[in-house]
Design an enzyme around this catalytic site. Structure first.
Site, PDB file in Angstrom:
ATOM      1  N   TYR A 188     -14.267  10.052  -2.323  1.00  0.00           N
ATOM      2  CA  TYR A 188     -13.375   9.702  -3.254  1.00  0.00           C
ATOM      3  C   TYR A 188     -13.389  10.516  -4.459  1.00  0.00           C
ATOM      4  O   TYR A 188     -12.283  10.740  -5.423  1.00  0.00           O
ATOM      5  CB  TYR A 188     -13.591   8.163  -3.855  1.00  0.00           C
ATOM      6  CG  TYR A 188     -13.063   7.087  -2.692  1.00  0.00           C
ATOM      7  CD1 TYR A 188     -11.642   6.888  -2.700  1.00  0.00           C
ATOM      8  CD2 TYR A 188     -13.843   6.668  -1.749  1.00  0.00           C
ATOM      9  CE1 TYR A 188     -11.219   5.906  -1.710  1.00  0.00           C
ATOM     10  CE2 TYR A 188     -13.508   5.712  -0.636  1.00  0.00           C
ATOM     11  CZ  TYR A 188     -12.451   5.485  -0.964  1.00  0.00           C
ATOM     12  OH  TYR A 188     -11.827   4.385   0.226  1.00  0.00           O
TER      13      TYR A 188
ATOM     14  N   CYS B 208     -18.965  -2.180   0.223  1.00  0.00           N
ATOM     15  CA  CYS B 208     -18.459  -1.006   0.655  1.00  0.00           C
ATOM     16  C   CYS B 208     -19.012  -0.262   1.885  1.00  0.00           C
ATOM     17  O   CYS B 208     -20.196  -0.408   1.952  1.00  0.00           O
ATOM     18  CB  CYS B 208     -18.177  -0.139  -0.412  1.00  0.00           C
ATOM     19  SG  CYS B 208     -17.130   1.413  -0.187  1.00  0.00           S
TER      20      CYS B 208
ATOM     21  N   ASN C 284     -10.642  -4.554  -1.554  1.00  0.00           N
ATOM     22  CA  ASN C 284     -10.538  -3.559  -2.585  1.00  0.00           C
ATOM     23  C   ASN C 284      -9.309  -3.760  -3.980  1.00  0.00           C
ATOM     24  O   ASN C 284      -8.607  -4.748  -3.615  1.00  0.00           O
ATOM     25  CB  ASN C 284     -10.064  -2.167  -2.307  1.00  0.00           C
ATOM     26  CG  ASN C 284     -11.276  -1.564  -1.399  1.00  0.00           C
ATOM     27  OD1 ASN C 284     -12.036  -1.288  -2.146  1.00  0.00           O
ATOM     28  ND2 ASN C 284     -10.863  -0.883  -0.089  1.00  0.00           N
TER      29      ASN C 284
ATOM     30  N   HIS D 226     -16.274   3.413  -5.041  1.00  0.00           N
ATOM     31  CA  HIS D 226     -15.559   4.583  -4.746  1.00  0.00           C
ATOM     32  C   HIS D 226     -15.490   5.406  -6.204  1.00  0.00           C
ATOM     33  O   HIS D 226     -14.771   6.552  -6.208  1.00  0.00           O
ATOM     34  CB  HIS D 226     -14.166   4.206  -4.818  1.00  0.00           C
ATOM     35  CG  HIS D 226     -13.921   3.376  -3.683  1.00  0.00           C
ATOM     36  ND1 HIS D 226     -12.514   2.890  -3.187  1.00  0.00           N
ATOM     37  CD2 HIS D 226     -14.544   2.958  -2.650  1.00  0.00           C
ATOM     38  CE1 HIS D 226     -12.521   2.280  -1.945  1.00  0.00           C
ATOM     39  NE2 HIS D 226     -13.900   2.365  -1.556  1.00  0.00           N
TER      40      HIS D 226
ATOM     41  N   ARG E 168       0.801  -1.126  -0.073  1.00  0.00           N
ATOM     42  CA  ARG E 168       0.044   0.059   0.136  1.00  0.00           C
ATOM     43  C   ARG E 168       0.754   1.226  -0.018  1.00  0.00           C
ATOM     44  O   ARG E 168       0.496   2.318  -0.766  1.00  0.00           O
ATOM     45  CB  ARG E 168      -0.944  -0.047   1.377  1.00  0.00           C
ATOM     46  CG  ARG E 168      -1.748   1.272   1.339  1.00  0.00           C
ATOM     47  CD  ARG E 168      -2.697   1.160   2.508  1.00  0.00           C
ATOM     48  NE  ARG E 168      -3.551   2.289   2.727  1.00  0.00           N
ATOM     49  CZ  ARG E 168      -4.664   2.795   3.390  1.00  0.00           C
ATOM     50  NH1 ARG E 168      -4.862   1.574   4.321  1.00  0.00           N
ATOM     51  NH2 ARG E 168      -5.394   3.775   3.376  1.00  0.00           N
TER      52      ARG E 168
END
Length: 433
Positions: A244, A164, A144, A194, A90
């Site tokens: 987002y 989500c 995700n 998102h 990440r």
């Protein structure tokens, strides 16, 4: 009822356990299996899960295993919450795109593509093993990028639904502002995972009074502050975008901001270290307040509600999920995966989402989005098509095409540079790279 959580060693898991314990009338879990290859973390969180169940007088059995096939055998539902490469991957996703002047984020833009490439093959392998061990089990994906992962699962014929926590978080926020019970707030939630907008906030249900204009008039500043967007943007749009959308509506500002502060991955890694220290305390028998800083707010309630509805429990019938479009947004292909309100019915037989006997999620009609929103939805859907193709078949050119198609990239020189960096930072996870 048996549930299995793949990625059960995640620091998220106590949030999920808390929901299972508190909402046992909605979802009567008899056995909960936490599955994870990280033995030390798994045992730590498994012990905490048992203490949480005991504190709540929940009679369910909590077990742990590193054996995926044994863990999912006989499961009614399998929840996926994976992070391939962990926080280290990440951190890379959030860092190298900034070198090209593009947003660095784990689910959006180039970093999101990297995560999809690492994740889709692993999830499909897990799903095949679930199908062999428990052919009637539902797969609930919280991994995700949820939209791309769910589409991969559905295309492979799995009984899968994507989940989500953005919608449930907004529902709870709006309910508090409007002084209503959350169950009395229905969102006209439209878009992709998102990439969503609340086109309406209705009292009581899909046909109820639209409270959105009054909500924006009275509480626009509070809503805008949560989204980190100017109040004027919400007033001009007349809707509430998910947070987002800031990556699209304020891209360059976000890039400058990300270059001046620690990454979210670094923040989360620090929180995780502290959480694991707390979880090791044998006196801890409830989820700690610090867990709220980890993210995933209301994930437990959303997961319990969805599993209960799919399995014939007491969950609400109408929920926001990720599932096949099937004409819901007429400007998208039927096999695009959209995130909308759907009627979720208990499973009545084998098959994919919405399988035989009317089981699974069936999207409700939604207002047609303004072209301002529909255009971006179509654009990102095209990117997701190419991203999934790259995840399934590999190849530098497919990665380049997906990046070139993304609205946050869109220039061939940026796509070239991002492709080189993506492949260089993900070789250990991409056998073809």
């Amino acid at each position: 009822m048996k549930l299995a959580v793949v990625g059960g060693g995640s620091t998220y898991t106590p949030e999920l356990i808390d929901g299972f314990a508190r909402l046992r009338d909605t979802l009567p879990v008899e056995e909960l299996v936490l599955i994870d290859p990280a033995t030390e973390r798994l045992e730590l969180i498994g012990a905490l899960a048992r203490r949480i169940f005991a504190r709540q007088d929940h009679a369910g059995l909590v077990t742990t295993t590193t054996d995926l096939d044994a863990g999912v055998a006989g499961a009614d539902a399998v929840l996926l919450q994976l992070r391939i490469g962990g926080q280290a991957a990440r951190l890379q996703d959030e860092t190298w795109p900034l070198e090209c002047g593009c947003v660095g984020q784990e689910t959006t833009g180039a970093g999101g593509l990297a995560k999809a490439l690492r994740t889709v093959p692993v999830v499909l392998d897990i799903a095949e093993r679930v199908r062999r061990a428990s052919p009637d089990a539902w797969i609930i994906d919280f991994t995700n990028p949820v939209g791309i992962v769910t589409r991969a699962l559905l295309r492979a014929g799995h009984r899968a639904v994507g989940l989500c926590n953005v919608a449930i978080g907004l529902q709870r926020k709006f309910a508090a502002l409007l002084d209503l019970a959350p169950a009395d707030v229905h969102l006209d939630h439209v878009g992709l995972n998102h990439l969503t907008w609340e086109l309406g906030v209705r009292r009581g249900g899909p046909d109820g009074e639209d409270l959105l204009p009054g909500l924006l008039a009275e509480h626009g500043e509070a809503v805008a502050a949560d989204l980190r967007l100017p109040r004027a943007v919400l007033d001009r749009l007349g809707v509430v975008p998910s947070y987002y959308l800031r990556y699209f509506y304020s891209h360059d500002e976000v890039v400058r901001e990300l270059g001046t502060k620690p990454s979210r991955a670094a923040e989360v890694a620090a929180v995780e270290r502290e959480l694991l220290s707390l979880y090791a305390d044998p006196a801890l028998d409830e989820k700690p307040a610090l867990l709220a800083k980890r993210g995933g707010a209301f994930y437990s309630e959303a997961a319990v509600d969805l599993a209960a509805a799919l399995l014939g429990g007491g969950g609400p019938e109408v929920q926001v999920v990720n599932t096949y479009n099937n004409g819901t947004l007429p400007f998208l292909p039927d096999d695009a995966v959209v995130e909308v309100q759907a009627r979720v019915r208990a499973a009545g037989g084998s098959g994919g989402s919405g399988g035989s006997g009317g089981s699974g999620p069936v999207p409700l009609p939604v207002p047609r989005p303004d072209p301002l929103f529909a255009g971006l939805i179509s654009h990102v859907t095209a990117y997701e098509d190419l991203a999934l193709d790259a995840a399934l078949r590999g190849g530098r050119e497919r990665v380049f095409r997906a990046l070139l198609a993304h609205p946050l990239v869109g220039q061939y020189d940026l796509a070239e540079g991002l492709t080189d960096r993506l492949l260089a930072h993900n070789k250990e996870h991409l056998p073809w790279a």
